[in-house]
Design an enzyme around this catalytic site. Structure first.
Site, PDB file in Angstrom:
ATOM      1  CD  GLU A 168      -1.747  -2.348   1.652  1.00 29.45           C
ATOM      2  OE1 GLU A 168      -0.546  -2.598   1.920  1.00 29.45           O
ATOM      3  OE2 GLU A 168      -2.655  -3.184   1.812  1.00 29.45           O
ATOM      4  CG  PHE A 226      -9.465 -10.197  11.384  1.00 26.19           C
ATOM      5  CD1 PHE A 226      -8.193 -10.586  11.798  1.00 26.19           C
ATOM      6  CD2 PHE A 226      -9.753 -10.194  10.025  1.00 26.19           C
ATOM      7  CE1 PHE A 226      -7.240 -10.979  10.877  1.00 26.19           C
ATOM      8  CE2 PHE A 226      -8.797 -10.588   9.102  1.00 26.19           C
ATOM      9  CZ  PHE A 226      -7.539 -10.990   9.530  1.00 26.19           C
ATOM     10  CE  LYS A 251     -17.227  -7.044   3.701  1.00 23.14           C
ATOM     11  NZ  LYS A 251     -16.576  -8.317   4.015  1.00 23.14           N
TER      12      LYS A 251
END
Lengths: 578, 189
Positions: free
Chosen positions: A50, A112, A162
């Site tokens: 990244e 996570f 998300k």
């Protein structure tokens, strides 16, 4: 139109004119990646890390003037952006980073791949958003692009959980004006400020323009040139200001600062007027602030008001868009003549060229390959027309000294942050943004190995950059400091390097090694004939020094300089061991 | 010297963090900080007292303006202002003698007794910092069990106001009170 948050992201990017993004997928950003399959008009480039992706996006942004876009997933994906964002922040490059985040109910539970990314990046972004409702995605992205590219540009991060990406809503693109009550983009100067500046300009005997990155970003190249020519004011450049004023122009005195030309630094110290245009008096250009340009009045034109009077106290500080401000000044300028002053600068320049290593080597060839020779040959062989992207270290300063730039946006380098590893990925981004350019990534062996994984990106996307590794098997700039300031204790600076040619070949990238000056021309011609990425390793002298050098915090006129041949008793035997 | 800054910011999550973080990373030393809503629910008002050199006030103002959510900043150090600090002090008053003494002191200083119990008394004083300071000193004749102060809030005297532009949070017009409203299409992972 019913769209998911993920689709809204792409709809918004399309409306911002984005056709190329860099990004690395992962769990929390998968909805956005899945939606990308329905937007084939957007090209996606996958870096190998990244950080490399952010440097590519920055290289793209600085080469094209557009906003660079980088996507990453939550947690480690996002934390890997930090160096790239910090680099873009320091060099004022417009970036928008979009990161996935764990779903809203999981935020704050140490889920996570959860990281507080807006928190981690707070000091290294111009602004950031944690989007908590699908309805807010479009506003946030619109604002992010606006904030990234206006005023003093910078990176903006948009973090999207998300579930916010997944939710489907009725979508209307928010047209109309943005409401950002706390955000103002400076424009013109107040007429009184113009008058005050003109008074100083017209009474100056030894004026000097300091042209920085702001000249390029506001597009004021023509205006600065006109200003300099009308008033006959010499121009010194910052590292990031290179390209803002043609270096072959008779009024250009070259780069200022720690490794700037002696003439530029002497001119700064002796000037009676400094015109600081779009630069921020970084410690690398001022040296000791207490003795910096002691006899001069100072005019500072800068878009970021917090930079005015931050390091150097100025007499006239104008917060505004440089192009607009200089346009206000131009019609009121009286033509100037500063022959004596310019003559004085010429003398200093002459004194410098006597000390030049290329001339010394030409007079006394030693059969070895010196880094300065590589850069000078690259300049000659590319007719000075390449877009060069340098990394950080000795080769970067030598590039700045021996590759004069005459076109805007033809040098990209990591200035403020000094990020080793910036060069090669930024070159990939630049080439993708301006495929018609001949792009040379000039990197050291140390910095190259920080992001060399991006050779994979160059291979996969067939990005035709030419990589020139200036290999002295040392962290050369650190070594130089150790030589000067730490009694030659070369702690942890020697490098045992891989075979760079084999390494490139493993990536299916044609590569060569060059170890004499005579081979350079042919090798460069060979690289230029290849359609696709190439790599040349230049094996250069190890104990090289970049001169002149202003030690950190020292007075700007107290440069360590390469002795003239006449001053060096040992010169006949050992011309370059200085 | 001490600088007093007043800052109007957007009333949004994370804004205070941005302001405080700027002070930390620019190495400015904050003395006190008070935050509260204004009559416009979309705007919060922050009063900051900081220690610094003469030129630092201006530097902080300029740097605060770099924050997108900061609407207006003023250094009010050198303009006439009303400054107030509020203290709540809990003192041990085990007998009638102590209670009477505290009551007398409060009367003298214009403080209020806000809670009287068998063991302790809580007194409240709002005023300029010096009078709060001297009141707390006087209270030391009793045993101070607990104390809290708000830090300074300031307001310009007379017509001086923070320039509050016509500001309404219409940026996200579809705003609904429920932040997590709506259902995710598929809530995997």
């Amino acid at each position: 139109m019913k769209l998911s948050g993920a689709e809204i992201v792409w709809e918004c990017l399309l409306r911002e004119g984005v056709d190329l993004v860099f990004g690395y997928p992962g769990g929390a950003i998968l909805p956005i990646y899945d939606a990308l399959t329905r937007y084939p008009q957007i090209r996606h480039v996958l870096p190998r890390h990244e950080q490399g992706g952010t440097h590519m996006a920055e290289g793209y942004a600085r080469a094209t003037g557009k906003v660079g876009v980088m996507l990453a997933t939550s947690g480690p994906g996002a934390t890997n952006l930090v160096t790239g964002l910090a680099n873009a922040m320091m060099d004022s490059s417009p970036l928008v980073a979009i990161t996935g985040q764990v779903p809203l109910p999981a935020i704050g539970t140490d889920a996570f791949q959860e990281t507080d990314v807006t928190g981690c990046t707070l000091p290294v972004t111009k602004h950031s958003y944690l989007v908590t409702r699908t309805e807010d995605i479009a506003y946030s992205i619109r604002e992010a692009f606006y904030i990234a590219r206006t005023g003093r540009p910078g990176p903006v991060l948009v973090d999207i959980p998300k579930d916010v990406q997944n939710r489907v809503i009725e979508f209307h693109y928010p047209e109309g004006e943005l409401r950002l009550p706390g955000y103002n983009v400076p424009g013109k100067a107040h007429p009184k400020e113009i008058e005050a500046a003109l008074d100083l300009i017209h009474s100056a005997k030894r004026p000097l323009i300091l042209a920085g990155h702001g000249v390029l970003m506001s597009g004021a190249m023509e205006e600065i040139r006109n200003f300099a020519e009308i008033t006959q004011t010499p121009v010194a450049l910052t590292l990031l200001g290179k390209g803002s004023f043609p270096e072959n122009h008779p009024l250009c005195v070259g780069m200022m600062g720690m490794h700037g030309t002696a003439a530029a630094n002497q001119a700064i110290q002796q000037a009676d007027l400094l015109l600081a245009f779009g630069m921020r008096f970084d410690d690398r250009v001022t040296g000791n602030l207490k003795t910096y340009s002691p006899d001069s009045k100072k005019i500072h034109v800068e878009i970021d008001p917090s930079e005015i009077n931050k390091n150097v106290k100025v007499d006239v500080g104008i917060c505004g868009d440089l192009k607009m401000v200089v346009r206000q000044l131009l019609p009121k300028l009286q033509t100037g003549q500063h022959q004596e002053w310019i003559g004085q600068i010429r003398d200093w320049e002459e004194d410098t060229s006597e000390r030049d290593i290329l001339l010394q080597l030409a007079a006394h060839p030693d059969g070895k390959l010196w880094a300065a020779q590589v850069i000078a040959e690259l300049f000659r062989c590319t007719e000075g027309k390449a877009l060069t992207v340098s990394d950080v270290g000795q080769h970067q300063m030598l590039e700045a000294q021996y590759y004069p730039h005459t076109r805007p946006h033809s040098l990209l380098t990591s200035g403020g942050l000094g990020t080793m590893g910036f060069g090669m990925p930024a070159a990939i981004g630049a080439k993708l943004g301006r495929p018609e350019e001949e792009v040379w990534a000039i990197v050291g062996d140390g910095g190259f190995q920080m992001t060399l994984t991006e050779l994979g990106t160059a291979m996969q996307e067939n990005v035709g950059i030419h990589i020139a590794i200036i290999n002295n098997s040392y962290l050369g700039m650190v070594r130089q400091w150790q030589e000067f300031f730490y009694e030659e204790r070369y702690q942890s600076t020697p490098l045992k390097n891989p075979d760079f040619v084999k390494l490139a070949e493993a990536y299916d990238i044609p590569a060569r090694r060059v170890s004499t000056k005579e081979e350079i021309e042919e090798a460069v011609a060979w690289a230029r004939s290849i359609d696709g990425p190439t790599l040349i390793e230049f094996v250069v002298v190890q104990n090289d020094i970049v001169y002149p050098m202003v030690p950190a915090g020292a007075d700007l006129h107290a440069m360590i300089r390469r002795p003239k041949p006449s001053e060096s008793p040992d010169f006949e035997n050992n011309p370059t061991a200085i | 010297m001490k600088h007093t800054l007043i800052c109007l910011v957007e009333n949004k999550p994370g804004v205070l963090n941005r302001v405080v973080s700027m002070f930390r990373r620019r190495n400015f030393n904050m003395d006190s900080l008070t935050v509260g809503r204004t009559h416009n629910p979309d705007i919060s008002r922050i009063t900051i007292v900081m220690e610094g050199e003469a030129g630092d006030g201006k530097k902080v103002v300029m740097t605060l303006y770099k924050l997108i959510d900061v609407i207006e900043v003023q250094d009010v150090t050198n303009i006439p202002t009303i400054n107030r600090d509020l203290a709540l002090v809990k003192v041990r008053t085990p007998d009638a003698y102590a209670r009477n003494a505290v009551t007398d002191l409060c009367y003298e200083r214009g403080a209020h007794l806000v809670d009287i119990g068998p063991e302790v008394t809580i007194v409240e004083l709002a005023g300029a910092e010096e009078s709060v300071e001297s009141f707390v000193d006087a209270l030391h004749q009793f045993e101070i069990v607990e104390m809290v102060r708000t830090g300074r809030v300031s307001m310009g005297r007379g017509i001086r106001t923070m320039e509050q532009r016509d500001y309404k949070s219409t940026r996200f017009p579809t705003y609904t009170p429920s932040m997590n409203g709506g259902s995710a299409e598929h809530d995997d992972e």
